[in-house]
Design an enzyme around this catalytic site. Structure first.
Site, PDB file in Angstrom:
ATOM      1  N   ARG A 164       0.698  -1.181   0.070  1.00 49.11           N
ATOM      2  CA  ARG A 164       0.107  -0.062   0.120  1.00 49.11           C
ATOM      3  C   ARG A 164       1.003   1.165   0.088  1.00 49.11           C
ATOM      4  O   ARG A 164       0.610   2.253  -0.797  1.00 49.11           O
ATOM      5  CB  ARG A 164      -1.006   0.024   1.174  1.00 49.11           C
ATOM      6  CG  ARG A 164      -2.183  -0.868   0.901  1.00 49.11           C
ATOM      7  CD  ARG A 164      -1.876  -2.306   0.562  1.00 49.11           C
ATOM      8  NE  ARG A 164      -3.303  -3.214   0.187  1.00 49.11           N
ATOM      9  CZ  ARG A 164      -3.286  -4.191   1.123  1.00 49.11           C
ATOM     10  NH1 ARG A 164      -2.551  -4.406   2.100  1.00 49.11           N
ATOM     11  NH2 ARG A 164      -4.297  -5.058   1.049  1.00 49.11           N
ATOM     12  N   ASP A 193       0.276  -7.435  -3.488  1.00 47.81           N
ATOM     13  CA  ASP A 193      -1.228  -7.414  -3.148  1.00 47.81           C
ATOM     14  C   ASP A 193      -1.703  -6.655  -4.434  1.00 47.81           C
ATOM     15  O   ASP A 193      -1.196  -6.686  -5.396  1.00 47.81           O
ATOM     16  CB  ASP A 193      -1.221  -6.741  -1.829  1.00 47.81           C
ATOM     17  CG  ASP A 193      -2.434  -7.185  -0.914  1.00 47.81           C
ATOM     18  OD1 ASP A 193      -3.555  -7.173  -1.654  1.00 47.81           O
ATOM     19  OD2 ASP A 193      -2.417  -7.627   0.223  1.00 47.81           O
ATOM     20  N   HIS A 266      -5.917 -11.440  -3.712  1.00 46.91           N
ATOM     21  CA  HIS A 266      -5.065 -10.247  -3.532  1.00 46.91           C
ATOM     22  C   HIS A 266      -4.167 -10.455  -4.519  1.00 46.91           C
ATOM     23  O   HIS A 266      -2.948  -9.858  -4.271  1.00 46.91           O
ATOM     24  CB  HIS A 266      -4.574 -10.378  -2.122  1.00 46.91           C
ATOM     25  CG  HIS A 266      -5.575  -9.923  -1.191  1.00 46.91           C
ATOM     26  ND1 HIS A 266      -5.859  -8.603  -0.669  1.00 46.91           N
ATOM     27  CD2 HIS A 266      -6.130 -10.443   0.154  1.00 46.91           C
ATOM     28  CE1 HIS A 266      -6.334  -8.246   0.216  1.00 46.91           C
ATOM     29  NE2 HIS A 266      -6.887  -9.389   0.586  1.00 46.91           N
ATOM     30  N   ASP A 332      -5.824 -15.281   2.116  1.00 53.74           N
ATOM     31  CA  ASP A 332      -6.935 -14.486   2.615  1.00 53.74           C
ATOM     32  C   ASP A 332      -7.808 -13.728   1.928  1.00 53.74           C
ATOM     33  O   ASP A 332      -7.450 -13.699   0.601  1.00 53.74           O
ATOM     34  CB  ASP A 332      -6.376 -13.239   3.835  1.00 53.74           C
ATOM     35  CG  ASP A 332      -5.434 -12.461   2.923  1.00 53.74           C
ATOM     36  OD1 ASP A 332      -4.634 -12.783   2.189  1.00 53.74           O
ATOM     37  OD2 ASP A 332      -5.662 -11.489   3.262  1.00 53.74           O
ATOM     38  N   GLU A 333      -9.126 -13.781   2.351  1.00 49.33           N
ATOM     39  CA  GLU A 333      -9.873 -12.790   1.524  1.00 49.33           C
ATOM     40  C   GLU A 333     -10.056 -13.130   0.128  1.00 49.33           C
ATOM     41  O   GLU A 333     -10.077 -12.076  -0.815  1.00 49.33           O
ATOM     42  CB  GLU A 333      -9.843 -11.242   1.789  1.00 49.33           C
ATOM     43  CG  GLU A 333      -9.582 -10.909   3.241  1.00 49.33           C
ATOM     44  CD  GLU A 333      -9.521  -9.615   3.430  1.00 49.33           C
ATOM     45  OE1 GLU A 333     -10.283  -8.925   4.204  1.00 49.33           O
ATOM     46  OE2 GLU A 333      -8.510  -9.070   2.919  1.00 49.33           O
ATOM     47  N   TRP A 399      -5.835 -14.041  11.834  1.00 50.93           N
ATOM     48  CA  TRP A 399      -5.894 -12.525  12.091  1.00 50.93           C
ATOM     49  C   TRP A 399      -7.533 -12.368  12.506  1.00 50.93           C
ATOM     50  O   TRP A 399      -7.753 -11.181  12.402  1.00 50.93           O
ATOM     51  CB  TRP A 399      -5.563 -11.920  10.903  1.00 50.93           C
ATOM     52  CG  TRP A 399      -6.366 -12.174   9.581  1.00 50.93           C
ATOM     53  CD1 TRP A 399      -6.416 -13.198   8.837  1.00 50.93           C
ATOM     54  CD2 TRP A 399      -7.559 -11.218   9.023  1.00 50.93           C
ATOM     55  NE1 TRP A 399      -7.377 -13.379   7.650  1.00 50.93           N
ATOM     56  CE2 TRP A 399      -7.798 -11.878   7.862  1.00 50.93           C
ATOM     57  CE3 TRP A 399      -7.959 -10.060   9.468  1.00 50.93           C
ATOM     58  CZ2 TRP A 399      -9.179 -11.520   7.169  1.00 50.93           C
ATOM     59  CZ3 TRP A 399      -9.059  -9.655   8.564  1.00 50.93           C
ATOM     60  CH2 TRP A 399      -9.819 -10.273   7.349  1.00 50.93           C
ATOM     61  N   TYR A 424      -3.519  -5.682  15.393  1.00 50.56           N
ATOM     62  CA  TYR A 424      -3.465  -4.880  14.135  1.00 50.56           C
ATOM     63  C   TYR A 424      -3.197  -3.410  14.543  1.00 50.56           C
ATOM     64  O   TYR A 424      -3.854  -2.734  15.188  1.00 50.56           O
ATOM     65  CB  TYR A 424      -4.888  -4.874  13.260  1.00 50.56           C
ATOM     66  CG  TYR A 424      -4.739  -5.861  12.333  1.00 50.56           C
ATOM     67  CD1 TYR A 424      -4.255  -7.243  12.805  1.00 50.56           C
ATOM     68  CD2 TYR A 424      -5.350  -5.730  11.241  1.00 50.56           C
ATOM     69  CE1 TYR A 424      -4.572  -8.057  11.599  1.00 50.56           C
ATOM     70  CE2 TYR A 424      -5.489  -6.805  10.050  1.00 50.56           C
ATOM     71  CZ  TYR A 424      -4.902  -8.021  10.498  1.00 50.56           C
ATOM     72  OH  TYR A 424      -4.834  -9.096   9.456  1.00 50.56           O
ATOM     73  N   PHE A 425      -1.894  -2.977  14.235  1.00 46.07           N
ATOM     74  CA  PHE A 425      -1.198  -1.744  14.514  1.00 46.07           C
ATOM     75  C   PHE A 425      -1.640  -0.644  13.604  1.00 46.07           C
ATOM     76  O   PHE A 425      -1.191   0.397  13.444  1.00 46.07           O
ATOM     77  CB  PHE A 425       0.328  -1.626  14.724  1.00 46.07           C
ATOM     78  CG  PHE A 425       0.682  -2.435  15.955  1.00 46.07           C
ATOM     79  CD1 PHE A 425      -0.118  -2.982  16.898  1.00 46.07           C
ATOM     80  CD2 PHE A 425       2.016  -2.742  16.366  1.00 46.07           C
ATOM     81  CE1 PHE A 425       0.113  -3.589  17.951  1.00 46.07           C
ATOM     82  CE2 PHE A 425       2.450  -3.342  17.274  1.00 46.07           C
ATOM     83  CZ  PHE A 425       1.320  -3.749  18.070  1.00 46.07           C
ATOM     84  N   TRP A 475      -0.444  -2.867   8.177  1.00 44.36           N
ATOM     85  CA  TRP A 475      -1.133  -2.485   6.831  1.00 44.36           C
ATOM     86  C   TRP A 475      -0.760  -1.167   6.702  1.00 44.36           C
ATOM     87  O   TRP A 475      -1.152  -0.254   7.536  1.00 44.36           O
ATOM     88  CB  TRP A 475      -2.471  -3.086   6.824  1.00 44.36           C
ATOM     89  CG  TRP A 475      -2.575  -4.657   7.264  1.00 44.36           C
ATOM     90  CD1 TRP A 475      -3.071  -5.117   8.483  1.00 44.36           C
ATOM     91  CD2 TRP A 475      -2.224  -5.782   6.387  1.00 44.36           C
ATOM     92  NE1 TRP A 475      -3.103  -6.578   8.411  1.00 44.36           N
ATOM     93  CE2 TRP A 475      -2.355  -6.824   7.114  1.00 44.36           C
ATOM     94  CE3 TRP A 475      -1.718  -5.695   5.083  1.00 44.36           C
ATOM     95  CZ2 TRP A 475      -2.223  -8.298   6.510  1.00 44.36           C
ATOM     96  CZ3 TRP A 475      -1.428  -6.984   4.674  1.00 44.36           C
ATOM     97  CH2 TRP A 475      -1.717  -8.034   5.494  1.00 44.36           C
ATOM     98  N   THR A 476      -0.539  -0.754   5.568  1.00 46.07           N
ATOM     99  CA  THR A 476       0.241   0.492   5.487  1.00 46.07           C
ATOM    100  C   THR A 476      -0.700   1.594   4.507  1.00 46.07           C
ATOM    101  O   THR A 476      -0.290   2.512   4.142  1.00 46.07           O
ATOM    102  CB  THR A 476       1.576   0.726   4.896  1.00 46.07           C
ATOM    103  OG1 THR A 476       1.639  -0.034   3.761  1.00 46.07           O
ATOM    104  CG2 THR A 476       2.707   0.203   6.038  1.00 46.07           C
TER     105      THR A 476
HETATM  106  C1  ACM Z   1      -5.940  -9.731   6.512  1.00 48.69           C
HETATM  107  O1  ACM Z   1      -5.795  -8.826   7.318  1.00 48.69           O
HETATM  108  N1  ACM Z   1      -6.666  -9.813   5.344  1.00 48.69           N
HETATM  109  C2  ACM Z   1      -4.762 -10.761   6.847  1.00 48.69           C
END
Ligand code: ACM
Length: 547
Positions: A164, A193, A266, A332-333, A399, A424-425, A475-476
């Site tokens: 990101r 991603d 992703h 994921d997702e 997560w 999650y920071f 996550w940025t």
């Molecule tokens: C995630 O937060 N989708 C790993």
């Protein structure tokens, strides 16, 4: 009057004698006691002090010596002036019985470090640095003490999303230094991603010429109406030479880098570069400009021979660069709707007896996990990999909530805990939404400190050893530069280091805050790093009920 004397004498004894905590160290060592070796005369570090360590740890010894100089100005230049004293590092596996364990004993003449492996040495170095002043001096005293220390969990990690937003090589090294200082052992590097592909690829060059750049970036939250975008081309990637340099840097400092290539969802950046890998090969896809792609736009790989060749080639190149046993494959997702509506995907599923789209996701995960296994590597995936029926050799990175951790541990998986709450920071660290923009949600310093990585249901079932450790994810989306990353991770990362290190019965948030103030706040400043200053005002008690 007499009572005052007695009181003063008592105060004197209390501060001088038990001295259980002569130093503020984070994470707090398992045991630290004041001793009376050499009559209690301190060890004095000076430029004539020599470090004697096994030759195989020469790189760590150089790093040790340089770190002392950076912090205190004392250059251990081996001057043959008297008095002479030594830092002696020895392997003592009969006494130092656990991985990463170390023991430090100081006397007037010798600061002794006993270890059984490289990480033990690295951990001991971080403790010694915390025994030394954080200012330029000509000599430095260390009291006579004995520290015995080892971690609670074998996996202690920090993640960084460089998709990101991408950060310079020097910052990646600085981030690795943060990890080392806090006695973490793993850097999870999220390299691909929807919004970009950040690693140079030899065999698929369009991943870089096309996949590494996006034409615009969302400003603010996607839910803002209307959503706003800039029109700036943004991107870049790390070259193979840069990655080799970073891996070597981390290796000296005892940090394993686990790279992540996120599949089969992703994958929008890959699909933008090679549309033939998607379910809609005739469409021109763009690298994503919006955050949070789940289901919204097509970002899944389609199951076809070209895709599996692509995956084998890409993961082979990844293994050339990263020696880590563990490789993260995402998982994921993954939006299933694109597979559902694609006739060729459906035909592939029928031909291969794949009963539904969840099983197709499992097919992808198993395909790559097996490929890695053939190359003596082990796959890690986000907890969605457990939606289907996969081999428990793969490690689950949870997560979600404790529900997913419990499910995975009960099935026999090893689990790394990275629950959104509170690890999650990218979430706010206060309920004050006027604070610097972040993902909604509130993870306070206190919540990070007090989180217990082994859920009750898991310890009650005797499965505590399935939780191999934990990690915070960074996550940025809303971290456009290094200062913002620092602001979001500090001081929460410092709390996490202790959460993953010490015996939970020894945890005390009040005591932690005192050490944080004494040891770490000045150090964040010394590192020229930013941090969230209002951490004391925002504890668990301030958590809004619905957050
Ligand atoms: C995630 O937060 N989708 C790993």
């Amino acid at each position: 009057m007499r009572n005052i004397f007695i009181l003063c004498a008592l105060c004197f004894m209390i501060t001088r004698l038990p001295a259980q905590y002569p130093y503020a160290i984070i994470p707090e060592p398992a045991s630290m006691i004041k001793t009376r070796f050499d009559g209690g005369n301190p060890f004095i570090l000076r430029s004539s002090t020599r470090i004697k360590a096994p030759e195989k740890y020469a790189e760590q010894t150089t790093y040790f010596s340089e770190s002392i100089t950076t912090q205190t100005g004392i250059a251990l230049n081996g001057a043959l002036t008297l008095p002479r004293n030594f830092i002696i590092v020895t392997e003592a596996p009969e006494k130092i019985t656990m991985p990463e364990m170390y023991k430090i004993t100081t006397s007037q003449e010798i600061l002794r470090i006993e270890i059984r492996d490289k990480r033990g040495y690295i951990n001991a170095i971080q403790t010694v640095l915390q025994l030394l002043p954080l200012e330029k001096v000509s000599t430095a005293e260390i009291e006579t003490i004995e520290i015995t220390d080892y971690p609670r969990f074998s996996y202690r990690g920090m993640h960084l999303d460089v998709v990101r937003h991408i950060f310079p090589v020097n910052y990646i090294k600085k981030y690795i230094d943060y990890l080392t200082f806090h006695k973490f052992n793993t850097f999870h590097w999220h390299l691909t991603d929807d919004q970009g592909w950040r690693i140079e690829m030899k065999n698929y060059p369009k991943l870089n010429t096309i996949g590494s750049f996006r034409n615009a970036t969302l400003i603010g939250h996607f839910k803002d109406i209307p959503a706003k975008y800039d029109s700036t081309r943004y991107g870049g990637y790390y070259t193979r030479a840069e990655i080799a340099d970073i891996v070597a840097y981390a290796n000296v400092r005892g940090i394993t880098i686990i790279p992540e290539i996120d599949i089969p969802g992703h994958s929008r950046a890959a699909i933008a570069a090679y549309p033939e890998l998607s379910t809609n090969p005739d469409t021109t896809w763009q690298v994503a400009t919006t955050w949070g792609m789940y289901n919204r736009q097509n970002n899944v790989l389609a199951p076809k021979p070209a895709t599996f060749t692509f995956l084998e080639t890409v993961f082979s190149e990844l293994m050339e660069l990263f020696p880590s046993t563990y490789i993260h494959i995402g998982g994921d997702e993954c939006s299933k709707m694109w597979w559902k509506q694609d006739s060729k995907t459906q035909a592939f599923m029928r031909e291969n007896n794949i009963k539904d789209e969840t099983a197709l996701q499992t097919y992808f995960i198993e395909y790559i996990a097996n490929f890695l296994q053939k190359n003596n590597r082990i796959a890690i995936g986000w907890h969605e990999i457990n939606e289907g029926d996969i081999d428990t050799a793969t490690i689950v990175m949870n997560w979600g909530t404790e529900k997913q951790a419990i499910e995975a541990a009960k099935k026999g998986f090893r689990v790394i805990q990275t629950p959104g709450k509170p690890f999650y920071f990218d979430h706010y660290q206060s309920a004050d939404l006027s604070d610097s923009l972040a993902i909604h949600g509130y993870n306070s310093l206190e919540a990070v400190y007090n989180f217990e990585p082994i859920p009750n249901a898991i310890s009650m079932a005797g499965l505590g050893d399935k939780i191999v450790g934990g990690q915070a994810n960074v996550w940025t989306e809303y971290m456009g530069n290094e200062k913002k990353v620092d602001y979001m991770i500090f001081p929460r990362m410092t709390a996490l280091s202790e959460t993953l290190w010490i015996n939970p019965t020894k945890k005390s948030y009040t005591h932690f805050l005192k050490r944080l103030e004494k040891q770490m706040i000045p150090r964040y400043q010394f590192w020229n790093s930013s941090y969230f200053p209002k951490y004391k005002q925002w504890g668990i008690a301030q958590t809004p009920a619905n957050k």
